[in-house]
Design a protein around this motif. Structure first.
Motif, PDB file in Angstrom:
ATOM      1  N   ILE A  26       0.900  -1.147   0.095  1.00  0.00           N
ATOM      2  CA  ILE A  26      -0.056  -0.117   0.037  1.00  0.00           C
ATOM      3  C   ILE A  26       1.039   1.409  -0.049  1.00  0.00           C
ATOM      4  CG2 ILE A  26      -1.659   1.156   1.330  1.00  0.00           C
ATOM      5  CD1 ILE A  26      -2.693  -1.267   2.194  1.00  0.00           C
ATOM      6  N   LEU A  27       0.840   2.017  -0.978  1.00  0.00           N
ATOM      7  CA  LEU A  27       1.684   3.306  -1.261  1.00  0.00           C
ATOM      8  C   LEU A  27       1.141   4.564  -0.634  1.00  0.00           C
ATOM      9  CD1 LEU A  27       2.912   2.903  -5.080  1.00  0.00           C
ATOM     10  CD2 LEU A  27       4.247   2.307  -2.866  1.00  0.00           C
ATOM     11  N   LYS A  28      -0.277   4.731  -0.841  1.00  0.00           N
ATOM     12  CA  LYS A  28      -0.908   5.687  -0.469  1.00  0.00           C
ATOM     13  C   LYS A  28      -2.329   5.526  -0.495  1.00  0.00           C
ATOM     14  CE  LYS A  28      -1.327  10.765  -1.578  1.00  0.00           C
ATOM     15  NZ  LYS A  28      -1.130  11.902  -2.370  1.00  0.00           N
ATOM     16  N   TRP A  29      -2.890   6.039   0.749  1.00  0.00           N
ATOM     17  CA  TRP A  29      -4.341   5.955   0.831  1.00  0.00           C
ATOM     18  C   TRP A  29      -5.000   7.482   0.492  1.00  0.00           C
ATOM     19  CZ3 TRP A  29      -7.268   1.949   1.452  1.00  0.00           C
ATOM     20  CH2 TRP A  29      -6.906   0.878   2.325  1.00  0.00           C
ATOM     21  N   GLU A  45      -3.368   3.498  -3.535  1.00  0.00           N
ATOM     22  CA  GLU A  45      -2.467   3.174  -4.866  1.00  0.00           C
ATOM     23  C   GLU A  45      -1.762   2.147  -4.237  1.00  0.00           C
ATOM     24  OE1 GLU A  45       0.598   5.012  -7.563  1.00  0.00           O
ATOM     25  OE2 GLU A  45       0.324   6.184  -5.861  1.00  0.00           O
ATOM     26  N   VAL A  46      -1.558   0.906  -4.785  1.00  0.00           N
ATOM     27  CA  VAL A  46      -0.761  -0.266  -4.470  1.00  0.00           C
ATOM     28  C   VAL A  46       0.480  -0.315  -5.448  1.00  0.00           C
ATOM     29  CG1 VAL A  46      -2.503  -1.144  -3.020  1.00  0.00           C
ATOM     30  CG2 VAL A  46      -2.133  -1.735  -5.307  1.00  0.00           C
ATOM     31  N   GLU A  54      -3.870   1.961  -9.340  1.00  0.00           N
ATOM     32  CA  GLU A  54      -4.701   2.612  -8.282  1.00  0.00           C
ATOM     33  C   GLU A  54      -6.003   1.453  -8.010  1.00  0.00           C
ATOM     34  OE1 GLU A  54      -5.588   6.285 -10.196  1.00  0.00           O
ATOM     35  OE2 GLU A  54      -4.194   7.215  -9.185  1.00  0.00           O
ATOM     36  N   LEU A  55      -6.549   1.261  -6.930  1.00  0.00           N
ATOM     37  CA  LEU A  55      -7.628   0.559  -6.690  1.00  0.00           C
ATOM     38  C   LEU A  55      -8.748   1.387  -6.356  1.00  0.00           C
ATOM     39  CD1 LEU A  55      -5.905  -2.201  -4.288  1.00  0.00           C
ATOM     40  CD2 LEU A  55      -6.065  -2.112  -6.639  1.00  0.00           C
TER      41      LEU A  55
END
Length: 473
Positions: A26-29, A45-46, A54-55
């Protein structure tokens, strides 16, 4: 009983965003607890072993919890975010994790399956067995005869006569052994009652008898206890060193390069050429509206890519792969042209699908999209799969050339060195010309020296005379 609040919470699990991937970081929430989300909204973003992705969330609701902080590597299938969807369509209530245990039945019983339509609640994978009443029936097995003296006789054992079960008297004290074993024990003076059986159903074997007369093993000598100090904790000077965990794209790239280097026998050939005409053509294409390249990125890489595609068309056997399992060479009738791109997350090689069928403007458009997407870190895993041949442009770093390692599953990779003004013999005179060095690495299992040389020579000839050999007026 499941409450309405619990029933309205949906758990979004880490999906497999590529083929066969098992984890992602997990890079960024992009959301926090309490935020409202809608179906299709990107929530995080993972980074996988192949790219950053991006999810989007698949439903509407309010974020209740983020299960992992940024920087955490999570296995595929693990829930990463909880969303309360009570404001929209309520989710179905979950089945209890485990049904109440049923009272143990008598030994020897087995559960009887109910026929379809009997009203029994089905079992849901991952939720245990639903609560229901079950019927039992006696297990089928050998008949048991009970005498008036409460002596239970078990079935016969392979010609050794009936065996007394626990609770009997006469047969209980007689050890089980075949006649030859009994004779061996008698000859060696071994009492079978003192022998530990190792055979099936408690039968004493010849090895058991021999073990009973073998001398006892000597007692092991216990060494004096030695105090071992704990291993020192590895430390380093943070002011002088920085350690970066290897994961994601960098980890996958390292594994792929090691596998390629020690699997495919690499051969690299070099050629130094005069690309002055190619550089002039690049400038002409930038200024002219004749070729349909208005608004597109035109650079030497575009013409080098086109030259390689022409060389592959003339020498199609270079575009192949090695099938180790079936011991076959797989000839590809299409070219997915890979372009090595250096990104902050490491080297990636997205490819242009069916590049062989693209016109020069289409190829320029595809190259522009590929480069911009890679720089933004948005390259999808699908864009990096299925490549057949790759170009790596080390010249942008001022490097003359290199010996590139094959992208796994591909037959060849072309390295392009820096284009520099150098003295060159042109029309019998030494003149300053734009010169570069090309290096072609190929898999020697399926590409021999002759084929590799022809392809490299073709690319060189096209770049020396780009208009005539590509077919322009």
């Amino acid at each position: 009983m499941t409450t309405m609040t619990e029933a309205s919470v949906r758990e979004f699990k880490m999906p497999d965003v590529g083929e066969g991937l098992t984890e992602a970081e997990i890079l960024k929430w992009y959301v926090q607890p309490g935020d409202t989300v809608t179906d299709g909204q990107v929530v995080c973003e993972v980074e996988t072993a192949k790219a950053a992705v991006e999810l989007p969330i698949p439903y509407d609701g309010v974020v209740r919890d983020l299960h992992f902080p940024e920087g955490t590597t999570v296995d595929v299938g693990t829930s990463i975010i909880a969303v309360d969807v009570s404001g929209g369509a309520a989710a179905p209530a979950e089945v209890p994790a485990q049904a109440p245990a049923e009272a143990p039945a008598a030994a020897g019983d087995a559960e009887e399956k109910k026929p379809e339509g009997s009203g029994r609640t089905p079992v849901l994978v991952g939720y245990g067995v639903a609560t229901s009443s079950t019927k039992r029936r006696p297990r089928k097995g050998p008949e048991v005869v009970v005498s008036q003296a409460s002596t239970v006789i078990q079935p016969e054992l392979n010609g050794h006569g009936p065996v007394a079960a626990p609770g009997t008297t006469a047969e209980q004290s007689r050890p089980l052994a075949k006649p030859p074993v009994r004779k061996l024990a008698k000859d060696l003076g071994v009492d079978l009652a003192t022998v530990t059986p190792s055979g099936p159903d408690g039968i004493i074997t010849r090895e058991d008898v021999h073990a009973a007369v073998a001398p006892p093993a000597p007692e092991p000598v216990t060494a004096p206890a030695v105090s071992v100090p704990p291993a020192p904790v590895a430390t380093y000077d943070t002011a002088r060193e920085t350690r970066i965990p290897v994961k994601g794209v960098r980890k996958a790239t390292a594994a792929a390069m090691v596998g390629s280097a020690f699997t495919a026998p690499h051969v690299t050939e070099f050629v130094t050429i005069d690309v002055t005409r190619t550089m002039k053509l690049v400038e002409e294409l930038k200024r002219s509206d004749e070729y349909g390249l208005q608004g597109l990125r035109v650079n030497p890489l575009l013409l080098i890519a086109k030259a390689l595609l022409v060389a592959i068309r003339r020498n199609p056997d270079i575009n192949a792969s090695w099938d180790e399992a079936n011991q076959e060479i797989v000839l590809k009738h299409y070219v997915n042209l890979g372009i090595a791109a250096a990104t902050p997350r490491g080297l990636i090689v997205p490819n242009i699908k069916d590049a062989h069928a693209k016109t020069l403007p289409q190829l320029a458009e595809s190259l522009g999209e590929l480069v911009s997407t890679a720089r933004e870190g948005k390259t999808s895993p699908a864009a990096m799969q299925g490549g057949t041949v790759t170009i790596t442009n080390v010249g942008v770093f001022g490097v003359d050339t290199g010996t590139p390692i094959l992208n796994p599953g591909e037959s060849a990779i072309l390295a392009v060195g820096a284009i520099k003004l150098q003295p060159w013999v042109h029309k019998g005179k030494v003149k300053p010309r734009q010169v570069t060095t090309l290096a072609l690495s190929f898999d020697h299992r399926l590409v021999d020296g002759a084929l590799g040389s022809k392809v490299l020579a073709d690319v060189a000839a096209i770049l020396e005379q780009p208009k005539r050999l590509i077919g322009w007026a």
